[in-house]
Every structure is written in C-alpha cells, then in structure tokens.
Scaffold this motif. Structure first.
Motif, PDB file in Angstrom:
ATOM      1  N   UNK A 130       0.964  -1.080   0.029  1.00 11.14           N
ATOM      2  CA  UNK A 130      -0.214  -0.026   0.141  1.00 11.14           C
ATOM      3  C   UNK A 130       0.798   1.132  -0.019  1.00 11.14           C
ATOM      4  N   UNK A 131       2.001   1.405   0.987  1.00  8.59           N
ATOM      5  CA  UNK A 131       2.573   2.486   0.946  1.00  8.59           C
ATOM      6  C   UNK A 131       3.671   2.807  -0.340  1.00  8.59           C
ATOM      7  N   UNK A 132       3.991   1.585  -1.008  1.00  7.77           N
ATOM      8  CA  UNK A 132       4.600   1.631  -2.319  1.00  7.77           C
ATOM      9  C   UNK A 132       3.776   2.353  -3.308  1.00  7.77           C
ATOM     10  N   UNK A 133       2.443   1.950  -3.226  1.00  6.84           N
ATOM     11  CA  UNK A 133       1.640   2.303  -4.360  1.00  6.84           C
ATOM     12  C   UNK A 133       1.345   3.952  -4.051  1.00  6.84           C
ATOM     13  N   UNK A 134       1.102   4.251  -3.019  1.00  9.77           N
ATOM     14  CA  UNK A 134       0.888   5.771  -2.270  1.00  9.77           C
ATOM     15  C   UNK A 134       2.140   6.451  -2.895  1.00  9.77           C
ATOM     16  N   UNK A 135       3.287   6.008  -2.716  1.00  4.71           N
ATOM     17  CA  UNK A 135       4.569   6.714  -3.043  1.00  4.71           C
ATOM     18  C   UNK A 135       4.489   6.918  -4.630  1.00  4.71           C
ATOM     19  N   UNK A 136       4.195   5.942  -5.171  1.00  3.65           N
ATOM     20  CA  UNK A 136       4.034   5.951  -6.845  1.00  3.65           C
ATOM     21  C   UNK A 136       3.005   7.307  -7.028  1.00  3.65           C
ATOM     22  N   UNK A 137       1.862   7.220  -6.497  1.00  3.39           N
ATOM     23  CA  UNK A 137       0.893   8.326  -6.623  1.00  3.39           C
ATOM     24  C   UNK A 137       1.207   9.636  -6.238  1.00  3.39           C
ATOM     25  N   UNK A 138       2.547   9.798  -5.486  1.00  9.61           N
ATOM     26  CA  UNK A 138       2.887  10.986  -4.986  1.00  9.61           C
ATOM     27  C   UNK A 138       2.195  11.348  -3.882  1.00  9.61           C
ATOM     28  N   UNK A 139       1.797  10.727  -3.077  1.00  8.88           N
ATOM     29  CA  UNK A 139       1.019  11.110  -1.622  1.00  8.88           C
ATOM     30  C   UNK A 139       2.163  10.763  -0.525  1.00  8.88           C
ATOM     31  N   UNK A 169      -5.307   4.814  -6.612  1.00  4.93           N
ATOM     32  CA  UNK A 169      -4.045   4.222  -6.447  1.00  4.93           C
ATOM     33  C   UNK A 169      -3.994   2.673  -6.259  1.00  4.93           C
ATOM     34  N   UNK A 170      -5.185   2.307  -5.392  1.00  7.12           N
ATOM     35  CA  UNK A 170      -5.240   0.913  -5.370  1.00  7.12           C
ATOM     36  C   UNK A 170      -6.336   0.297  -6.020  1.00  7.12           C
ATOM     37  N   UNK A 171      -7.072   1.086  -7.230  1.00  7.01           N
ATOM     38  CA  UNK A 171      -8.128   0.644  -7.893  1.00  7.01           C
ATOM     39  C   UNK A 171      -9.099   0.218  -6.985  1.00  7.01           C
ATOM     40  N   UNK A 172      -9.516   1.420  -6.301  1.00 10.51           N
ATOM     41  CA  UNK A 172     -10.787   0.708  -5.203  1.00 10.51           C
ATOM     42  C   UNK A 172     -12.100   0.660  -6.003  1.00 10.51           C
ATOM     43  N   UNK A 173     -13.099   0.010  -5.358  1.00 13.39           N
ATOM     44  CA  UNK A 173     -14.299   0.022  -5.547  1.00 13.39           C
ATOM     45  C   UNK A 173     -15.248  -0.161  -4.449  1.00 13.39           C
ATOM     46  N   UNK A 174     -16.467   0.615  -4.556  1.00 17.54           N
ATOM     47  CA  UNK A 174     -17.327   0.403  -3.432  1.00 17.54           C
ATOM     48  C   UNK A 174     -17.019   1.432  -2.281  1.00 17.54           C
ATOM     49  N   UNK A 175     -16.242   0.973  -1.393  1.00 20.03           N
ATOM     50  CA  UNK A 175     -15.863   1.623  -0.331  1.00 20.03           C
ATOM     51  C   UNK A 175     -14.754   1.725   0.118  1.00 20.03           C
ATOM     52  N   UNK A 176     -14.068   2.912   0.787  1.00 23.24           N
ATOM     53  CA  UNK A 176     -12.816   2.836   1.478  1.00 23.24           C
ATOM     54  C   UNK A 176     -12.762   3.841   2.403  1.00 23.24           C
ATOM     55  N   UNK A 177     -12.165   3.542   3.571  1.00 18.93           N
ATOM     56  CA  UNK A 177     -12.048   4.748   4.400  1.00 18.93           C
ATOM     57  C   UNK A 177     -10.509   5.197   4.493  1.00 18.93           C
TER      58      UNK A 177
END
Length: 361
Positions: free
Chosen positions: A139-148, A289-297
């Motif tokens: 997750x953190x690696x994907x966030x870094x890639x997304x510039x977060x 960034x995680x290709x979410x669907x439905x819900x996320x907090x």
C-alpha cells in the motif's frame, strides 16, 4: 423483488470477533422489506456455515456464531448457475454477497477471488485493491508512486529479524527514531500494534507483532491530528465529511475501537474549506492508486504545519456502533440503511459492467 443478500462474516483471522460485531450491527440496520437476509458464517477454523434466512435482526453476537451442526456448505453452492436449487427444489442461490470480513482470509482478496471465480456479485473492493489495502508495505509503495506524502517507514520479514535483529533495530533508531509504531503488515483493527519509546519496547513489540504476521512495518511517530474520510463509489468516487479521532490514550488501539469506546469521534472535523478540498483530492487519489471499488476509509495525519500525510486506507472499515465510516456518511446525509443499499447497488453495477467484458476473441 427483494434482493437475496448473503452476509458473510467471521473468518479465520485474528479479527474474527470484530467481524462478528460488524455483522451484528448490519443486521440491525438492514431493511427486511427490501432484502432477504441470509447469514453465512465462517468459523475460526475456516468452515462455512449457512444459517436460515433472518426475519429479524440478530439479538447478539452469539446468535450469529452458527454451529457446524447447522448447515456446513461449500462456497460454490452459492452460485446460482452451478446450484440452482437443492434436492427439495428450493432456490439456494444468493444475488449478492456482503463480505463483512476483516483481516487475512477475508479482507485481503482471498474471498474476493473466490467470489470472482464463482461470478457472484459482492460488495466492496476487488482482488487487487483488497490485497494491496491489506498489505501495508505494498500500500505504501503504491501511495509513493501516486505522489502521496506519508510518514517514513521500514519493513522486514521474520527471517531477517532472526538473522540480523541488532542491525535492524539500529537502522530503526537511526532512520525513524522514537517514538515509533510497530505493526503487522497484513492486519487491521489495531491488532498487534505497539507504540515504542525505547529499544526494549521495540524488541518486545516486534516479537509480539510477529505472532500475527511474517512481515512487519515500522513507522515513525507523527505528531498531528488523526483525520479520516469515507469514499464511496466505483468509477466516480465521492467523499464524505471528514472525521477526527481524539483518543484519550496514546493511540487508537483495539480496546478503544471496539470495547470501551473511550475515544472522542469529532464529526465533522474542524478543517478549513481549503484543507477539506485538499483532503478529498488526496483521498480519491489513494482510492484510485489501489483501484478501489465500493468503499474505502482513508486515514491521514494533519501535521502542525497544515500538511496531510496519508497513513493507510481500509478497504472494509468496520460497521460497529463506534465505527467512523458509517458515522461520517450519516453526517453527510446518507443514513446507515441507505449506505448499505448504496453499497449493494454499487456491487451490482460493477458486476454488470464485468459481464460485458469479452473472454474470447
């Protein structure tokens, strides 16, 4: 026509009890005039037990802990194409599954993959987003890639800890310092998380966390407000109002979340319009960034200099009476029952879209 809704809960996970509390809360919120509700319990040994259709909300958690003597099933029996009816001719199929599972073997993409193979609609995130949302390192690696922007962190597996414990603790002290937080990489609900102020606490925390996972993530301690926001949708996600967690203890641990409610939940959080817009933008970026669907907090820290640092996303946030996700949507204007109906609708919408995908050429 009522929707035949399967509530899938329990699970072979350290978060089994949390899932039961979530399922209990959902049964109390469902409109039985709109849904035929079918409980499906995964016990702590991994057996699937199907109960009879609910005609009223469950009275307590114990009522949801179905015994193996009731109706142990194979998950594939939920597929209407493979098993359209039982021997008596009764339709046993389910229109849509609501996986109320937290942690490994439920929130991590495993059950989602099973439901995909059976072509059964289900609420929430898919295989990839569930797996990425469960593994804090990925997750953190994907966030870094997304510039977060996020806190500094280190990660290692049990084998590395066994072979080079002193070197790893030296590296943590040098790169992160104290206080720091030790977390199992693949768990939620604050299970196995410890705050460390010195080397002795660090070593003890790592030993404790390795009981729950083979991989740990160690994060620097951030001084800041804990801000959360709910995301709802598929291809066009929307955000709720923000909420703030003000724990009376050192951090928002398991007991504060699920047992004593000893935490102040401030909804809506006190943010400027500019801060709220910034938060929404970053939350939706994390969702995509995680290709979410439905819900996320999405959970953030707001530092003293006004900067948001993303902490993590939760792909199946709790629905207990103390849970932030449904409370934030309630303050946004979507009641608990309406939220469940919206999530089921999003699940069916996504499933219908998938049916149009060609599998031959």
């Amino acid at each position: 026509m009522k929707v035949k809704l399967g509530l899938l809960y329990g699970g072979k996970s350290a978060e089994h009890r949390v899932s039961l509390q979530t399922a209990l809360a959902v049964t109390k919120a469902l409109d039985m005039n709109k849904f035929d509700v079918h409980p499906i319990y995964i016990n702590d040994q991994g057996a699937w037990v199907r109960g009879g259709q609910l005609t009223a909300p469950a009275q307590d958690v114990k009522a949801l802990e179905l015994s193996k003597g009731e109706n142990v099933i194979s998950p594939v029996s939920l597929n209407k194409e493979l098993f359209p009816a039982n021997q008596s001719g009764e339709d046993q199929s389910i229109d849509v599954i609501f996986p109320l599972l937290h942690g490994p073997n439920g929130e991590d993409g495993t059950v989602q993959g099973l439901l995909e193979l059976m072509n059964i609609p289900y609420v929430g995130n898919g295989v990839l987003s569930s797996a990425a949302g469960m593994d804090k390192v990925i997750m953190k690696n994907l966030f870094a890639q997304a510039g977060l922007k996020q806190a500094k962190y280190l990660s290692f597996i049990r084998k590395e800890w066994d072979q080079q414990k002193e070197e790893l603790m030296n590296s943590i002290e040098e790169k992160l310092g104290y206080p720091c937080f030790v977390k199992p990489a693949n768990l939620g609900s604050s299970v196995g998380i410890s705050k460390c102020r010195n080397r002795q606490e660090l070593e003890t925390a790592c030993v404790e966390a390795f009981q729950f996972d083979r991989k740990l993530v160690i994060e620097e301690g951030i001084i800041g407000r804990e801000i959360e926001i709910g995301i709802l949708g598929n291809d066009e996600p929307e955000c709720s109002v923000a909420g703030e967690i003000a724990p009376k203890k050192d951090f928002y641990d398991y007991k504060a979340k699920y047992e004593d409610g000893d935490t102040a939940l401030i909804i809506p959080a006190e943010l400027s319009d500019a801060q709220y817009e910034d938060l929404k933008e970053q939350a939706i970026r994390a969702f995509k960034a995680i290709d979410g669907a439905g819900l996320v907090r999405a959970d953030f820290f707001l530092t003293s200099n006004g900067e948001f640092l993303i902490n993590e996303v939760n792909t199946m946030p709790g629905f207990t009476p103390f849970s932030m996700f449904p409370l934030m949507w309630q303050h946004t204007g979507i009641s608990y029952p309406e939220l469940i109906e919206k999530l089921v609708s999003l699940a069916l919408e996504r499933h219908e879209q998938k049916q149009s995908i060609k599998h031959t050429f």
